[in-house]
Design an enzyme around this catalytic site. Structure first.
Site, short mmCIF file in Angstrom:
data_model
loop_
_atom_site.label_atom_id
_atom_site.label_comp_id
_atom_site.label_asym_id
_atom_site.label_seq_id
_atom_site.Cartn_x
_atom_site.Cartn_y
_atom_site.Cartn_z
N TYR A 252 -87.53 37.18 -57.52
CA TYR A 252 -87.98 38.48 -56.76
C TYR A 252 -89.18 38.91 -57.46
CZ TYR A 252 -88.13 43.24 -54.89
OH TYR A 252 -88.59 44.35 -54.15
N GLN B 138 -91.96 41.35 -57.02
CA GLN B 138 -92.66 42.85 -56.67
C GLN B 138 -93.56 43.35 -57.71
OE1 GLN B 138 -90.60 45.70 -54.15
NE2 GLN B 138 -91.12 47.13 -55.86
N GLN C 42 -49.83 49.81 -36.21
CA GLN C 42 -50.81 50.08 -37.41
C GLN C 42 -51.54 48.80 -37.98
OE1 GLN C 42 -52.38 52.82 -37.77
NE2 GLN C 42 -52.85 53.41 -39.71
N ARG D 92 -53.87 47.10 -36.12
CA ARG D 92 -55.25 47.54 -36.03
C ARG D 92 -56.14 47.42 -37.35
NH1 ARG D 92 -54.39 53.87 -34.21
NH2 ARG D 92 -56.76 53.89 -34.16
N THR E 241 -83.10 52.25 -56.29
CA THR E 241 -84.34 52.73 -57.16
C THR E 241 -85.31 51.77 -57.09
OG1 THR E 241 -82.95 51.68 -58.70
CG2 THR E 241 -82.81 53.97 -58.99
N GLU F 138 -87.97 51.70 -55.14
CA GLU F 138 -89.19 52.54 -54.97
C GLU F 138 -89.19 53.92 -55.75
OE1 GLU F 138 -90.67 52.61 -50.84
OE2 GLU F 138 -89.84 51.09 -50.38
N ASP G 196 -87.00 57.20 -57.34
CA ASP G 196 -85.83 58.01 -56.95
C ASP G 196 -86.03 58.23 -55.32
OD1 ASP G 196 -84.48 60.85 -56.34
OD2 ASP G 196 -83.95 60.23 -58.19
#
Length: 371
Positions: free
Chosen positions: A107, A109, A244, A247, A273, A275, A277
């Site tokens: 990554y 950036q 139950q 489900r 975080t 960009e 706060d």
């Protein structure tokens, strides 16, 4: 009355090894383990899988020595990015290679001069329709991608002797690099050959929230008792009712099989975080609202979620026609109350900003009001 640990009783009924599952869960979620703790856990997992001693050592050595630089971003961001943002064709093309580490991703950036200030990034991606390519370029020294983990080489010693010195953090610059348009991950957004940008909104973390919800519901059902007592004894645990179970249990199964909770944890916790706060996002919305307010006198009508701002004069003067409690059951009454309150807040804020020497000083001085 004697206190009973209902959850322990329910866990004892599990038809799988709960302790083994805890070990697997810890390996995925605990990044603060020491080397010895990690190796102990790995040995326990490998014993559970009935792998021979020689295979254990080989597996652990490969995991800890050969791949430490790639485990975090390659598995935690690169692969999830392909899975979450790649089209089916792109996933078929790249995932098999990524799983085998025949391609490795990271990554990139953060830039040397800009940190996490996304709007200030200098690296450009210019679309060339003639060759159907993006031209990626880093025009300045400060546009150098700084700190991407998992690239070859290293920027050098980092502060302290902890985790970051055990991995490679590199520097990267692009010199008019040509990337075919179809290399862009295009599941949720794409650039067409005609230079149109198309984007879809995907609520990617809904599955995580639903997983929490079904976990809470299951635990509560194991503790709560209701009905079923014929002789004055304890009532039946809600979890014991078949309806139950029908489900909840399929949903619990789906949460573990499809939500990939450890991966979601690794991917979405940093999103708080990326960009800076989250206040930054609130201020962006506030700037948009202030811009919309400034255009109200021009005759341009707000649309979409801000369409109500076109009725600002009415909202500043209207009074609620609520007469009794039942009136709050009318959605239109509640909606107008919220619209009136918001309208009065953003008009007051816009007026206060207009009194400042400049708009930027107004945004800085009144940032709390804007949030």
């Amino acid at each position: 009355m004697e206190e009973v640990d209902h959850l322990a009783d329910e866990r004892s009924k599990a038809q799988f090894d709960v302790e083994a599952m805890k070990i697997v869960w810890l390996v995925h979620n605990n990044n603060s383990m020491s080397r010895n703790e990690l190796l102990d856990l790995l040995r326990a997992i490998l014993r559970f899988a009935k792998i021979t001693e020689r295979q254990q050592e080989a597996s652990m050595l490969r995991f800890y020595v050969d791949e430490p630089a790639f485990t975090d971003l390659h598995w935690g961001m690169f692969i999830p990015a392909i899975k979450g943002q790649g089209t089916e064709q792109q996933q078929q093309k790249w995932l098999a290679l990524a799983y085998k580490m025949q391609i490795i991703g990271c990554y990139a950036q953060t830039e040397l001069g800009h940190g996490s200030n996304v709007q200030g990034l200098e690296t450009t991606a210019t679309f060339d329709p003639k060759y159907d390519e993006f031209i990626i370029n880093s025009p300045t020294l400060t546009s150098s991608k700084w700190w991407p983990e998992g690239l070859v080489a290293d920027i050098g010693m980092k502060f302290g002797n902890g985790a970051y010195n055990t991995m490679d953090n590199d520097v990267l610059r692009f010199d008019h690099v040509s990337i075919p348009r179809d290399q862009m991950l295009m599941r949720v957004s794409q650039v067409t050959r005609q230079q149109l940008y198309v984007r879809q909104t995907v609520v990617a973390d809904v599955s995580c929230a639903l997983s929490w919800a079904v976990c809470i519901a299951t635990r509560y059902s194991a503790v709560q008792r209701q009905f079923g007592s014929q002789d004055g004894g304890l009532e039946t645990q809600v979890i014991d009712y078949k309806t139950q179970q029908n489900r909840l249990f399929p949903l619990v199964n789906s949460a573990y099989d499809y939500s990939e909770l450890p991966e979601l944890f690794a991917v979405y916790v940093p999103a708080c975080t990326y960009e800076g706060d989250n206040v930054v996002l609130l201020l962006q919305v506030a700037r948009f609202l202030m811009k919309t307010v400034s255009q109200l006198g021009s005759g341009k009508q707000p649309v979409g979620t801000t369409a109500y701002m076109g009725r600002v004069k009415h909202l500043l003067q209207c009074c609620s026609d609520i007469q009794q409690a039942e009136d709050w059951l009318k959605p239109t009454a509640i909606l107008e109350a919220f619209e009136a309150r918001v309208a009065r807040m953003f008009v007051a804020c816009a007026r206060n900003i207009s009194k400042m020497p400049s708009q930027e000083e107004g945004f800085a001085e009144l940032s709390s009001d804007l949030v």
